[in-house]
Scaffold this motif. Sequence first.
Motif, mmCIF file in Angstrom:
data_model
loop_
_atom_site.group_PDB
_atom_site.id
_atom_site.type_symbol
_atom_site.label_atom_id
_atom_site.label_comp_id
_atom_site.label_asym_id
_atom_site.label_seq_id
_atom_site.Cartn_x
_atom_site.Cartn_y
_atom_site.Cartn_z
ATOM 1 N N LEU A 130 0.828 -1.198 0.000
ATOM 2 C CA LEU A 130 0.000 0.000 0.000
ATOM 3 C C LEU A 130 0.871 1.260 0.000
ATOM 4 N N GLY A 131 1.885 1.266 0.867
ATOM 5 C CA GLY A 131 2.780 2.420 0.915
ATOM 6 C C GLY A 131 3.546 2.607 -0.379
ATOM 7 N N GLY A 132 4.010 1.491 -0.963
ATOM 8 C CA GLY A 132 4.745 1.576 -2.218
ATOM 9 C C GLY A 132 3.885 2.078 -3.359
ATOM 10 N N ILE A 133 2.626 1.621 -3.428
ATOM 11 C CA ILE A 133 1.721 2.033 -4.506
ATOM 12 C C ILE A 133 1.395 3.520 -4.403
ATOM 13 N N ILE A 134 1.082 3.988 -3.196
ATOM 14 C CA ILE A 134 0.760 5.405 -3.004
ATOM 15 C C ILE A 134 1.951 6.280 -3.407
ATOM 16 N N THR A 135 3.138 5.867 -2.990
ATOM 17 C CA THR A 135 4.349 6.624 -3.333
ATOM 18 C C THR A 135 4.586 6.620 -4.835
ATOM 19 N N ALA A 136 4.447 5.456 -5.469
ATOM 20 C CA ALA A 136 4.673 5.348 -6.912
ATOM 21 C C ALA A 136 3.680 6.211 -7.684
ATOM 22 N N ILE A 137 2.410 6.220 -7.271
ATOM 23 C CA ILE A 137 1.400 7.041 -7.948
ATOM 24 C C ILE A 137 1.762 8.523 -7.860
ATOM 25 N N PHE A 138 2.177 8.946 -6.676
ATOM 26 C CA PHE A 138 2.534 10.355 -6.480
ATOM 27 C C PHE A 138 3.726 10.739 -7.354
ATOM 28 N N ILE A 139 4.784 9.923 -7.328
ATOM 29 C CA ILE A 139 5.995 10.220 -8.094
ATOM 30 C C ILE A 139 5.698 10.215 -9.590
ATOM 31 N N TYR A 140 4.945 9.210 -10.039
ATOM 32 C CA TYR A 140 4.612 9.090 -11.462
ATOM 33 C C TYR A 140 3.793 10.297 -11.925
ATOM 34 N N THR A 141 2.820 10.707 -11.112
ATOM 35 C CA THR A 141 1.974 11.845 -11.469
ATOM 36 C C THR A 141 2.784 13.132 -11.554
ATOM 37 N N MET A 142 3.679 13.335 -10.601
ATOM 38 C CA MET A 142 4.489 14.554 -10.582
ATOM 39 C C MET A 142 5.504 14.587 -11.735
ATOM 40 N N ALA A 143 5.995 13.411 -12.140
ATOM 41 C CA ALA A 143 7.017 13.351 -13.193
ATOM 42 C C ALA A 143 6.415 13.319 -14.597
ATOM 43 N N HIS A 144 5.111 13.128 -14.693
ATOM 44 C CA HIS A 144 4.456 12.980 -15.996
ATOM 45 C C HIS A 144 4.127 14.341 -16.589
ATOM 46 N N LYS A 145 4.487 14.529 -17.855
ATOM 47 C CA LYS A 145 4.142 15.746 -18.576
ATOM 48 C C LYS A 145 3.139 15.401 -19.664
ATOM 49 N N LYS A 146 2.079 16.169 -19.734
ATOM 50 C CA LYS A 146 1.032 15.890 -20.703
ATOM 51 C C LYS A 146 1.584 15.998 -22.121
ATOM 52 N N GLY A 147 1.363 14.941 -22.899
ATOM 53 C CA GLY A 147 1.827 14.901 -24.269
ATOM 54 C C GLY A 147 3.263 14.454 -24.435
ATOM 55 N N GLU A 148 3.999 14.371 -23.330
ATOM 56 C CA GLU A 148 5.408 13.981 -23.392
ATOM 57 C C GLU A 148 5.708 12.712 -22.611
ATOM 58 N N GLY A 149 4.787 12.329 -21.748
ATOM 59 C CA GLY A 149 5.017 11.140 -20.918
ATOM 60 C C GLY A 149 5.841 11.463 -19.682
ATOM 61 N N VAL A 150 6.546 10.457 -19.177
ATOM 62 C CA VAL A 150 7.336 10.611 -17.957
ATOM 63 C C VAL A 150 8.704 11.164 -18.299
ATOM 64 N N ASP A 151 9.080 12.257 -17.640
ATOM 65 C CA ASP A 151 10.403 12.830 -17.838
ATOM 66 C C ASP A 151 11.396 12.124 -16.909
ATOM 67 N N PRO A 152 12.423 11.448 -17.456
ATOM 68 C CA PRO A 152 13.337 10.657 -16.629
ATOM 69 C C PRO A 152 14.041 11.456 -15.540
ATOM 70 N N THR A 153 14.491 12.674 -15.871
ATOM 71 C CA THR A 153 15.210 13.483 -14.886
ATOM 72 C C THR A 153 14.297 13.878 -13.736
ATOM 73 N N ARG A 154 13.096 14.348 -14.069
ATOM 74 C CA ARG A 154 12.137 14.710 -13.028
ATOM 75 C C ARG A 154 11.805 13.508 -12.157
ATOM 76 N N LEU A 155 11.713 12.342 -12.777
ATOM 77 C CA LEU A 155 11.367 11.134 -12.031
ATOM 78 C C LEU A 155 12.390 10.857 -10.929
ATOM 79 N N VAL A 156 13.674 10.916 -11.283
ATOM 80 C CA VAL A 156 14.721 10.651 -10.295
ATOM 81 C C VAL A 156 14.727 11.726 -9.213
ATOM 82 N N LEU A 157 14.644 12.997 -9.618
ATOM 83 C CA LEU A 157 14.703 14.088 -8.641
ATOM 84 C C LEU A 157 13.524 14.047 -7.679
ATOM 85 N N ILE A 158 12.332 13.811 -8.219
ATOM 86 C CA ILE A 158 11.143 13.729 -7.359
ATOM 87 C C ILE A 158 11.227 12.505 -6.461
#
Length: 335
Positions: A130-158
Motif C-alpha cells: 500500500l505504501g509503495g503504490i501510493i508513493t509510486a502514484i505520487f511520483i509518477y503523477t508529478m514526473a508525468h508531462k502531458k503529451g510527453e510522458g514521464v520525464d526521466p530526470t524529473r522522475l529521479v529528482l522527485i
Amino acid sequence: MIHAKQRARVRLAVIIALLFLLALIVVSVATGFVSLSPEQLVRTLLGRGTEKEELILYGFRLPRIVITVLAGMGLAVSGSILQSITKNPLSDPGVLGINAGAGFMVVVYVMFFTVESSTYVYILPLFALLGGIITAIFIYTMAHKKGEGVDPTRLVLIGVGMAAALNGGIITLTSRLGQEEASFFANWMAGRIWGDDWTFVLALLPWILVLLPIAWAKSHVLNTLHLHEHVSIGLGVHVERERRLLILIAVALSSASVAVSGGIAFVGLMAPHIARSLVGPRHQGALPIAALIGAILLLAADTIGRAMTDPIGIPAGIVVSIIGAPYFMYLMAKK
C-alpha cells in the motif's frame, strides 16, 4: 542466426549464474557464528547430522538463504521493469522512494498493531505494498508531462526528494515507538535480513512465484516501451495501460521483498545493468539474468556481513549500499 547466438549466450549466462549462486549458497550455509564444514553439511543433508547441526541448517541458515535469494530476485526484476518503462538507467525502487514508502507503512503498522510473527509476517507485505503504490502514484503523477510522458530526470529528482521526506517521517514516527518496536524497525531500515524461519519464506514465495512469470511474459511489451512512445503506439501497444500494470508489478515485487527482508536499496539498480551488459537489452534474456544476479548480490552481501562481525553481523543493506552508492554516482556522472 543472430537469435540463435543470442539464445545460446543467454543459456550460457544462466548456467554460469546458477552455478555461481549454488556455490555461494554452500558458502553461506557454512558461514556463521557456528560454522558447518563441508563434511557436516553433506552429512546433515543426508539425514545423518546431529540435532544441533540439523537445527542450524534447517532452522536458521536455509530459510534465511531462501528469503535472501527470493528478495534479491524480486528487487532486481522490479528495478529492471522501472528502468525500462521510465527509460531511465538510474531507476530503482530504493532510489525512487518506493522502498521508503513501503517502510513508512511498515512503521505505521508497527506503531499501531502488535508485532506478532504469527500475523505480521503475512500482513506486513500488504501494508508495504500500500505504501509503495501510493508513493509510486505520487511520483509518477508529478514526473508525468502531458503529451510527453514521464520525464526521466524529473522522475529521479522527485523520487529522491520523496524518499528524503518519507525517511524524515519514518524517523519522527520511530521516535514514538517503544524500545522493542524501535529496535525491530531500526534493523529493518538497515536492511538486516530478519526473516529467519520458514514462515517468512511462505509469506514471500507466492508473490515471487506469481509476479516473476507475469513480468517475464511481458518481456515483449517492455522491449516495445523502451522505444519512443509513438513507436510503441504504432506497434499496437496500449502504452498507458501496460505502463500502469508493469509499475504495479514492480511496486508489488519490491514492497513484498523489503517487507520481509528489510529496507534494501541498489540491488534493483545494479542487477539490471549487469544483466544487460552480459546478454543485451532484450528482456526475454535480461530479466532472468537480472533475477539471478540480484539473488547473488544480496546473498553475497548477507554472507559477507555475517562473516565479518558475527554473531551480530553487518546488515546486508549496508554492505550493498557500500557498493551501490559509488555505482549510483558513477551512473549519474555517466548518464
